[in-house]
Scaffold this active site. Structure first.
Site, short mmCIF file in Angstrom:
data_model
loop_
_atom_site.label_atom_id
_atom_site.label_comp_id
_atom_site.label_asym_id
_atom_site.label_seq_id
_atom_site.Cartn_x
_atom_site.Cartn_y
_atom_site.Cartn_z
N TYR A 1 0.91 -1.11 0.14
CA TYR A 1 -0.11 0.11 0.05
C TYR A 1 1.15 1.41 -0.01
CZ TYR A 1 -2.88 3.77 1.86
OH TYR A 1 -3.39 5.14 1.86
N GLY B 1 -5.13 5.84 0.13
CA GLY B 1 -6.45 5.78 0.93
C GLY B 1 -7.29 4.99 0.03
#
Length: 546
Positions: free
Chosen positions: A92, A99
């Site tokens: 990520y 987000g």
């Protein structure tokens, strides 16, 4: 040229710099541990609130540990991240967007460009600028988190943060724009932007471009490696820094409220017996006991006036019970703030020992939010306590013979003098505003960012609220300090045969008089109140048991 920073952390000379702190412009040589009391070493031992404050106030300097094990840990974290990327595994914020955009794959050709993009689109903060002490505390808290070794940042990034602290190159950080999860993204983007040579900083008391300040101090902009933008911004450094500053000022207020209670007891011819140790052994809250002991120590040797009321009003008799709540709260506030200082609070975390990538929510500032919501309530109760004591002092129906409004005027001009009448009105206004700000911020979570950040901590807003309550309470304290000093002098005028004040009180009132002498004839007291508030926020020459 933009406006100068407005203080959120304490006494300020108007330029954004706290004048009491010496400046050390330059980074000393390495140090293997914390034996050197002038240093705060990152990557060595657990840090305390006092370590963060020392760096904020520039009474100590920051260093990175030279321990081989820690340096190897930092390198292994970076290597683990690179191994994941080489194997084509998703991470990520490295191979994905941020987000809600975590479902967007980032092409390998753009991975290097992604960190700077994060810093740029978060450059939308508003509100007052954090003052210099607060910004230094932010830098220290972010460095403390990254030094845990879970963030997969290069040693060069840690050195770049250290360079800002060492040379006092301070990012201009707007106070507003964080919901406290995913951490303090927007305010921390101003730290990341400074490191890459973008936006403005404060350097030597002037606003200038970050790139110019870096060049002037022998530094240079860095290029953020994969994940480093996220590691810098995705954490709780702003709320934790502000909480550290709030802790110190709250501790001072607890001691101050106890001293002002002792002086109010003297001025009103009250009863020292209300602070007898047996009372507090019978209800053994430790903070309450300590507050009562502080008051007893200040009143040591005082004899009870024969005409004293059997029981003083609650704002005197119950003062240890009010102050004790704050004293006891500070013990667990310290625990939670120091846990946050010493935590890895970004996302994802890279375990340097196993190489595993852990996606989680350590950026959530719930503990800081609750601590600050609770602390501001305890502090506001101190404002209310001092306001009630001040109301007794100025009112000739309750002050046991002192002049109306503590006017020091005598003779033909006495009827047109009004003493501390307006000061008491001001203190009541400040106390009311402090009480209004006790609405907890942490319960006002908002769903943001396409319902990805759908439960957030509001920790930074809670910390800012706490600092506002502290400022208002310190203003009440300044008013109470001047008024009680006046009242004690007036009591001595009425009863010249009374025993002299205990030495500690006499010496402290001398220090107060140096800031604001006895009010014989009415005068504007604003600047004296401001000076006394700053002095009190800076410790006020009060004793410290720790």
């Amino acid at each position: 040229m933009m406006e100068p920073p407005i203080s959120l952390s304490g006494p300020n000379d108007g330029s954004g710099n706290t004048a009491r702190h010496a400046v050390h412009d330059g980074l000393p040589g390495g140090n293997a541990g914390r034996a050197d009391a002038a240093s705060v070493v990152f990557g060595h031992d657990r840090l305390t609130i006092e370590d963060i404050l020392a760096l904020a106030h520039r009474t100590r300097v920051a260093r990175l540990s030279t321990a081989p094990a820690w340096q190897d840990r930092i390198r292994r974290g970076v290597n683990a991240l690179h191994a994941h990327l080489a194997a084509g595994r998703p991470v990520y914020g490295v191979t994905t967007g941020y987000g809600d955009a975590c479902v967007v794959d980032v092409p390998a050709s753009l991975i290097e460009a992604l960190p700077a993009q994060l810093t740029r689109y978060h450059g939308c903060g508003m509100g007052e600028w954090l003052d210099d002490d607060a910004v230094r505390a932010v830098l220290a808290c972010r460095l403390a988190s990254l030094a845990q070794g879970y963030s997969a940042v290069r040693p060069e990034l840690l050195e770049a943060l250290l360079h800002l602290l060492a040379h006092d190159v301070l990012p201009r950080i707007p106070a507003e724009g964080s919901v406290g999860a995913s951490g303090d993204l927007t305010p921390l983007s101003y730290v990341a932007a400074t490191l890459i040579g973008e936006r403005d900083v404060m350097y030597r008391g002037r606003i200038c471009a970050a790139s110019d300040a870096l060049a002037a101090t022998g530094g240079a902009p860095i290029r953020l490696a994969p994940k480093e933008g996220l590691a810098l911004m995705n954490g709780t450094a702003v709320m934790t820094a502000l909480a550290s500053l709030a802790f110190a000022r709250s501790r001072t207020l607890a001691r101050l409220a106890s001293r002002l209670t002792a002086l109010t007891t003297v001025a009103l011819d009250g009863r020292a017996a209300h602070f007898h140790p047996t009372l507090f052994d019978a209800k053994p809250h430790e903070g309450q006991r300590e507050a009562a002991r502080w008051i007893r120590d200040d009143l040591a040797g005082r004899t009870e006036p024969p005409e004293a009321r059997l029981q003083d009003r609650y704002s005197l008799r119950c003062a240890p019970h009010v102050v004790g709540v704050l004293v006891d709260a500070l013990s667990w506030v310290r625990r939670d703030v120091e846990n946050e200082i010493n935590s890895a609070n970004d996302n994802p975390l890279i375990d340097p020992d196993t190489g595993e990538v852990h996606h989680g929510g350590n950026f959530y500032g719930g503990h800081i939010a609750f601590a600050m919501d609770s602390l501001k309530t305890a502090v506001a109760n101190i404002a209310d306590l001092m306001d009630r004591q001040l109301a007794l002092l100025v009112d000739d129906k309750f002050n046991n013979g002192l002049p109306r409004n503590l006017s020091g005027a005598t003779g033909p001009r006495a009827p047109i003098n009004h003493g501390f009448k307006a000061v008491q009105i001001g203190a009541s206004a400040w106390a009311a505003e402090a009480l209004k700000h006790t609405m907890p911020a942490s319960v006002f979570s908002r769903s943001t960012e396409s319902h990805n950040q759908d439960k957030v901590s509001m920790g930074t807003i809670a910390a800012r609220d706490c600092l506002r309550v502290l400022m208002l309470t310190e203003q009440v304290a300044a008013a109470h300090t001047l008024a009680v000093a006046q009242a004690v002098r007036l009591r001595a005028r009425l009863s010249p045969g009374d025993a002299p004040l205990p030495g500690a009180l006499r010496q402290w009132l001398g220090a107060v008089a140096a800031h604001s002498p006895f009010v014989e004839e009415d005068r504007a007291l604003e600047y004296e109140l401001r000076a006394v508030r700053a002095w009190l926020a800076d410790g006020g020459d009060l004793p410290h048991d720790d």
